[in-house]
Design an enzyme around this catalytic site. Sequence first.
Site, mmCIF file in Angstrom:
data_model
loop_
_atom_site.group_PDB
_atom_site.id
_atom_site.type_symbol
_atom_site.label_atom_id
_atom_site.label_comp_id
_atom_site.label_asym_id
_atom_site.label_seq_id
_atom_site.Cartn_x
_atom_site.Cartn_y
_atom_site.Cartn_z
ATOM 1 N N SER A 160 27.521 9.519 -30.222
ATOM 2 C CA SER A 160 28.604 10.431 -30.616
ATOM 3 C C SER A 160 28.151 11.874 -30.458
ATOM 4 O O SER A 160 27.044 12.229 -30.876
ATOM 5 C CB SER A 160 28.971 10.137 -32.077
ATOM 6 O OG SER A 160 29.219 11.311 -32.792
ATOM 7 N N ARG A 166 33.809 12.886 -41.504
ATOM 8 C CA ARG A 166 34.400 12.289 -40.299
ATOM 9 C C ARG A 166 33.326 11.793 -39.334
ATOM 10 O O ARG A 166 33.536 10.873 -38.562
ATOM 11 C CB ARG A 166 35.431 13.217 -39.655
ATOM 12 C CG ARG A 166 34.981 14.594 -39.135
ATOM 13 C CD ARG A 166 34.086 14.501 -37.966
ATOM 14 N NE ARG A 166 34.289 15.486 -36.944
ATOM 15 C CZ ARG A 166 33.371 15.818 -36.053
ATOM 16 N NH1 ARG A 166 32.152 15.306 -36.102
ATOM 17 N NH2 ARG A 166 33.658 16.675 -35.114
ATOM 18 N N ASP A 193 12.105 10.954 -42.536
ATOM 19 C CA ASP A 193 12.339 12.321 -42.046
ATOM 20 C C ASP A 193 10.970 12.930 -41.762
ATOM 21 O O ASP A 193 9.998 12.590 -42.457
ATOM 22 C CB ASP A 193 13.080 13.150 -43.119
ATOM 23 C CG ASP A 193 13.670 14.441 -42.559
ATOM 24 O OD1 ASP A 193 14.903 14.546 -42.464
ATOM 25 O OD2 ASP A 193 12.884 15.358 -42.206
ATOM 26 N N LYS A 209 39.086 23.443 -35.059
ATOM 27 C CA LYS A 209 37.927 23.666 -35.941
ATOM 28 C C LYS A 209 36.966 24.659 -35.297
ATOM 29 O O LYS A 209 36.684 24.565 -34.106
ATOM 30 C CB LYS A 209 37.197 22.347 -36.204
ATOM 31 C CG LYS A 209 35.972 22.517 -37.086
ATOM 32 C CD LYS A 209 35.448 21.191 -37.621
ATOM 33 C CE LYS A 209 34.497 20.525 -36.677
ATOM 34 N NZ LYS A 209 33.852 19.354 -37.259
ATOM 35 N N GLN A 250 24.061 15.160 -42.741
ATOM 36 C CA GLN A 250 24.843 14.086 -42.104
ATOM 37 C C GLN A 250 24.366 12.700 -42.530
ATOM 38 O O GLN A 250 25.152 11.746 -42.562
ATOM 39 C CB GLN A 250 24.786 14.167 -40.565
ATOM 40 C CG GLN A 250 25.116 15.513 -39.974
ATOM 41 C CD GLN A 250 26.459 16.048 -40.404
ATOM 42 O OE1 GLN A 250 27.442 15.306 -40.503
ATOM 43 N NE2 GLN A 250 26.522 17.326 -40.690
ATOM 44 N N GLY A 282 22.914 12.801 -33.654
ATOM 45 C CA GLY A 282 22.282 14.118 -33.796
ATOM 46 C C GLY A 282 22.379 15.023 -32.580
ATOM 47 O O GLY A 282 22.719 16.190 -32.697
ATOM 48 N N ALA A 283 22.044 14.487 -31.381
ATOM 49 C CA ALA A 283 21.937 15.338 -30.189
ATOM 50 C C ALA A 283 23.322 15.708 -29.654
ATOM 51 O O ALA A 283 24.180 14.847 -29.520
ATOM 52 C CB ALA A 283 21.144 14.607 -29.117
HETATM 53 N N1 LIG Z 1 27.980 13.810 -33.560
HETATM 54 C C1 LIG Z 1 28.614 14.585 -34.406
HETATM 55 O O1 LIG Z 1 29.830 14.539 -34.533
HETATM 56 C C2 LIG Z 1 27.840 15.508 -35.294
HETATM 57 C C3 LIG Z 1 28.463 16.058 -36.424
HETATM 58 C C4 LIG Z 1 27.712 16.874 -37.259
HETATM 59 C C5 LIG Z 1 26.394 17.163 -36.941
HETATM 60 N N2 LIG Z 1 25.847 16.643 -35.815
HETATM 61 C C6 LIG Z 1 24.449 16.919 -35.470
HETATM 62 O O2 LIG Z 1 23.622 16.130 -36.280
HETATM 63 C C7 LIG Z 1 22.355 16.765 -36.434
HETATM 64 C C8 LIG Z 1 21.966 16.738 -37.906
HETATM 65 O O3 LIG Z 1 22.865 17.549 -38.639
HETATM 66 P P1 LIG Z 1 22.628 17.836 -40.202
HETATM 67 O O4 LIG Z 1 23.776 18.655 -40.661
HETATM 68 O O5 LIG Z 1 22.330 16.578 -40.920
HETATM 69 O O6 LIG Z 1 21.295 18.716 -40.112
HETATM 70 P P2 LIG Z 1 20.167 18.844 -41.198
HETATM 71 O O7 LIG Z 1 19.345 20.003 -40.740
HETATM 72 O O8 LIG Z 1 20.752 18.864 -42.566
HETATM 73 O O9 LIG Z 1 19.318 17.497 -41.055
HETATM 74 C C9 LIG Z 1 18.542 17.166 -39.941
HETATM 75 C C10 LIG Z 1 17.287 16.451 -40.442
HETATM 76 O O10 LIG Z 1 16.604 15.901 -39.314
HETATM 77 C C11 LIG Z 1 15.214 15.999 -39.594
HETATM 78 N N3 LIG Z 1 14.470 15.859 -38.344
HETATM 79 C C12 LIG Z 1 14.393 16.741 -37.315
HETATM 80 N N4 LIG Z 1 13.618 16.215 -36.328
HETATM 81 C C13 LIG Z 1 13.246 14.985 -36.749
HETATM 82 C C14 LIG Z 1 12.455 13.944 -36.184
HETATM 83 N N5 LIG Z 1 11.871 14.086 -34.974
HETATM 84 N N6 LIG Z 1 12.261 12.806 -36.885
HETATM 85 C C15 LIG Z 1 12.824 12.649 -38.113
HETATM 86 N N7 LIG Z 1 13.579 13.608 -38.707
HETATM 87 C C16 LIG Z 1 13.779 14.756 -38.033
HETATM 88 C C17 LIG Z 1 15.068 17.364 -40.259
HETATM 89 O O11 LIG Z 1 13.863 17.477 -40.974
HETATM 90 C C18 LIG Z 1 16.305 17.381 -41.167
HETATM 91 O O12 LIG Z 1 16.044 16.872 -42.449
HETATM 92 C C19 LIG Z 1 22.504 18.177 -35.845
HETATM 93 O O13 LIG Z 1 21.918 18.230 -34.554
HETATM 94 C C20 LIG Z 1 23.994 18.344 -35.760
HETATM 95 O O14 LIG Z 1 24.399 19.215 -34.735
HETATM 96 C C21 LIG Z 1 26.536 15.818 -34.990
#
Ligand SMILES: NC(=O)c1ccc[n+]([C@@H]2O[C@H](COP(=O)([O-])OP(=O)(O)OC[C@H]3O[C@@H](n4cnc5c(N)ncnc54)[C@H](O)[C@@H]3O)[C@@H](O)[C@H]2O)c1
Length: 323
Positions: free
Chosen positions: A296, A110, A159, A67, A138, A222-223
């Site tokens: 994760s 996933r 949020d 990917k 997500q 997220g991180a």
């Molecule tokens: N672990 C994994 O396998 C995996 C997979 C996909 C994405 N991710 C990670 O997940 C995170 C979210 O991805 P996404 O596609 O949903 O992004 P996104 O931008 O669609 O959503 C993130 C949301 O978090 C909110 N946010 C940011 N800081 C915040 C805080 N302090 N308190 C509350 N809300 C807050 C933002 O306003 C936004 O709505 C990214 O960092 C991404 O890299 C991880």
Amino acid sequence: MLYLSERDVERILTMKEVINALEEAFRSLARGNVVLPLRVRVRSPTYDGDILSMPCLIEEFNLYTNKIVSVYSKNVEIGLPTIHALIVAVDAVRGVPIGVIEAGYLTALRTGAISGVATKYLSRKDAEVLAIIGCGFQARTQAAGVKEVRKIKKIYSYDIVADRAEKFAEEMSRKLGVEVEVVNSAREAVEKADIICTATTSSTPVVRREWLKPGVHMNAIGAYTPDMREIDTETIVNAKVVVDMREAALSEAGDIIIPIREGRYSEDKIYAELGEIVSGAKPGRTSEEEITVFKSVGLALQDNSAVYALLKKYLKELSKEYG
Ligand SMILES: NC(=O)c1ccc[n+]([C@@H]2O[C@H](COP(=O)([O-])OP(=O)(O)OC[C@H]3O[C@@H](n4cnc5c(N)ncnc54)[C@H](O)[C@@H]3O)[C@@H](O)[C@H]2O)c1
């Protein structure tokens, strides 16, 4: 060669199918039949984005996938998704390419599925209140993954951008048939929750130990870099911590790396990889009171198993249609 679009994936694949395939993949990993190198991250300093390359071979699925996924966290400001992804699938028996799959939605599916699996093994069986912190792309599949394995009766969403929490609540109450209430702080959501999912792009903790109920389970997805984290040190120190993969968590997850840097935590305190629990090598939750955390960063194994479930179902559909 096959080409499956975002819409094809949405039409064909269900959360339940991905959860099942993922559990199968974890058992395969425990049997030593998976090749899973660490992903390669290429950073664009000019555009503040990451592009990751994530290969995986699961021998029992006869499937290699790679990917390419980009994470551009500022995209959301102009209405573009943060994550874009493409998967190349190759038949691992002869090395023949099978196809290309548009994988933004598949990635979310996933990622929700792994939280579903973690929740199944780590949360209390009677858990019914879910907190969603960060209501982006997500978050939707996080809620769906948890709902697949527990009887969720109420969801609290938060949020930093209130409008995103509102949209999430409106959409997900309809899709999941569960009441979703928007709250004004992460604390308000977390204090009431039996299960918490954090899906933010935050670099500083959005969840604090003193807000947590005994027996709570948390999925932190997220991180994904050493300097990003969603959980405070106190929570990590006091919880049973399960990771998707030790090596990946120790090189990428600030949630684990920062407490280690501070001298408050160490590698040997990580309780298990999720695969060890799914395969039965270690028990999951062992008391009603313990706090469990699943961290994760995202594994190529998840993509591979989702593609496996997708192709199996798609080829079955085709053979029904054309005999
Ligand atoms: N672990 C994994 O396998 C995996 C997979 C996909 C994405 N991710 C990670 O997940 C995170 C979210 O991805 P996404 O596609 O949903 O992004 P996104 O931008 O669609 O959503 C993130 C949301 O978090 C909110 N946010 C940011 N800081 C915040 C805080 N302090 N308190 C509350 N809300 C807050 C933002 O306003 C936004 O709505 C990214 O960092 C991404 O890299 C991880």
